[in-house]
Design a protein around this motif. Structure first.
Motif, PDB file in Angstrom:
ATOM      1  N   THR A  50      22.252  20.368   0.309  1.00  0.00           N
ATOM      2  CA  THR A  50      21.894  20.861   1.948  1.00  0.00           C
ATOM      3  C   THR A  50      21.876  21.694   2.544  1.00  0.00           C
ATOM      4  O   THR A  50      22.553  22.918   0.961  1.00  0.00           O
ATOM      5  CB  THR A  50      23.102  19.886   3.169  1.00  0.00           C
ATOM      6  N   THR A  51      22.431  22.489   3.071  1.00  0.00           N
ATOM      7  CA  THR A  51      21.900  24.053   3.459  1.00  0.00           C
ATOM      8  C   THR A  51      23.019  24.266   3.640  1.00  0.00           C
ATOM      9  O   THR A  51      23.272  25.872   3.124  1.00  0.00           O
ATOM     10  CB  THR A  51      21.562  24.639   5.231  1.00  0.00           C
ATOM     11  N   LYS A  52      24.398  23.716   3.488  1.00  0.00           N
ATOM     12  CA  LYS A  52      25.818  24.302   3.234  1.00  0.00           C
ATOM     13  C   LYS A  52      26.349  23.877   1.629  1.00  0.00           C
ATOM     14  O   LYS A  52      27.220  24.451   1.421  1.00  0.00           O
ATOM     15  CB  LYS A  52      26.456  23.442   3.843  1.00  0.00           C
ATOM     16  N   ASN A  55      28.144  27.452  -0.254  1.00  0.00           N
ATOM     17  CA  ASN A  55      29.238  27.406   0.290  1.00  0.00           C
ATOM     18  C   ASN A  55      30.108  26.432  -0.147  1.00  0.00           C
ATOM     19  O   ASN A  55      31.316  26.612   0.016  1.00  0.00           O
ATOM     20  CB  ASN A  55      29.155  27.153   2.419  1.00  0.00           C
ATOM     21  N   ASN A  56      29.580  25.578  -0.106  1.00  0.00           N
ATOM     22  CA  ASN A  56      30.633  23.743  -1.067  1.00  0.00           C
ATOM     23  C   ASN A  56      30.748  24.306  -2.346  1.00  0.00           C
ATOM     24  O   ASN A  56      31.489  23.933  -2.765  1.00  0.00           O
ATOM     25  CB  ASN A  56      30.251  22.772  -0.598  1.00  0.00           C
TER      26      ASN A  56
END
Length: 57
Positions: A50-52, A55-56
């Motif tokens: 995903t777009t995260k 960050n994840n």
């Protein structure tokens, strides 16, 4: 972002392989090491992104 790279393959694995081949850039500062780590991550290989993602992981 300076550019965007899109690759296509008959499978997710083939597309990742083509992406790795296309990301050979010399002579300028890049974030290639980060991109290589992303492409090696199991979640990315399975297509679970995903777009995260950065960050994840």
């Amino acid at each position: 972002m300076i550019s965007k790279l899109i690759v296509k393959g008959s499978s997710h694995e083939e597309a990742i392989s083509r992406l790795k081949q296309a990301l050979v850039i010399e002579g300028i500062k890049t974030n290639l090491s980060m991109l290589q780590k992303i492409m090696s991550h199991e979640q990315f290989k399975e297509g679970n992104t995903t777009t995260k993602f950065v960050n994840n992981h």
